[in-house]
Enzyme design. Sequence first.
Site, PDB file in Angstrom:
ATOM      1  N   CYS A  25       0.452  -0.563   1.398  1.00 12.72           N
ATOM      2  CA  CYS A  25      -0.207  -0.992   2.636  1.00 12.72           C
ATOM      3  C   CYS A  25      -1.012   0.114   3.296  1.00 12.72           C
ATOM      4  CB  CYS A  25       0.806  -1.572   3.615  1.00 12.72           C
ATOM      5  SG  CYS A  25       2.198  -0.482   3.999  1.00 12.72           S
ATOM      6  N   HIS A  81       5.558  -0.573   7.448  1.00 11.90           N
ATOM      7  CA  HIS A  81       4.383  -1.398   7.208  1.00 11.90           C
ATOM      8  C   HIS A  81       3.209  -0.770   7.954  1.00 11.90           C
ATOM      9  CE1 HIS A  81       2.093  -4.759   5.910  1.00 11.90           C
ATOM     10  NE2 HIS A  81       1.968  -5.323   7.092  1.00 11.90           N
ATOM     11  N   ASP A  99      -4.101  -7.571   9.103  1.00 12.79           N
ATOM     12  CA  ASP A  99      -2.922  -7.338   8.267  1.00 12.79           C
ATOM     13  C   ASP A  99      -3.118  -8.082   6.950  1.00 12.79           C
ATOM     14  OD1 ASP A  99      -0.486  -7.056   7.032  1.00 12.79           O
ATOM     15  OD2 ASP A  99       0.714  -7.853   8.685  1.00 12.79           O
TER      16      ASP A  99
END
Length: 223
Positions: A25, A81, A99
Amino acid sequence: MTTTNLEVRVNAVNVSQFDHTPFYCEENVYFLCKKLCQIGTADAEGSDLFVAFISNEKKQIPLWHQKASKRADGIVLWDYHVICIQRKGDGDSPCLVWDLDSSLPFPSPLAVYVSETIRPSFQLFSDYQRFFRIVHAPLFLRYFASDRRHMKDSTGNWIAQPPAYEPIVAEDGTVHNLNEYMEIYASNELTDMGADSVNLVFNQKHGVVISESRVEELFSLIS
């Protein structure tokens, strides 16, 4: 304020135009920020973009509406994250969350993302409380580096297949500092919210750490 009312004001973007490698991520967001600048969705220098690392001391953070989930509610317990938050300077547009791992509309208004993904009304044990490290994108793009060592097991095998492109190296030649961003402790939390806090976001290499309950408040102060 309802999800529907907020979504009407946000134009959806085709998520497939952005590079995405599962479980990487931080790298996905690095290139997301660059792409948003290139296509004119963000300021050319990325001045309206902020990178948010979400984690805690236990490295156990529940997030809902995640594509990696096998559950109907989309919940995943990540170790950390990373997302991108956009705060345009016009004062009228809602803050947006980009996202690539979320099943929510892309992008989503920050208020919707907090309500649906963070779910502040859901009572969690203290071990699962989430903290946000907010870093100004221009600083992140200049200083961030990762040689992906965190994605190898004790025998040197990949835990998840890495992207095909070369690892990200910082402008100063640093090859790995991901741990400096992803390691987040409650003792780092910034509790005094004001103009000085905003200045720290823009001037500190590693940004500021705030609790999940202060995210919307911080971005309301950024113009």
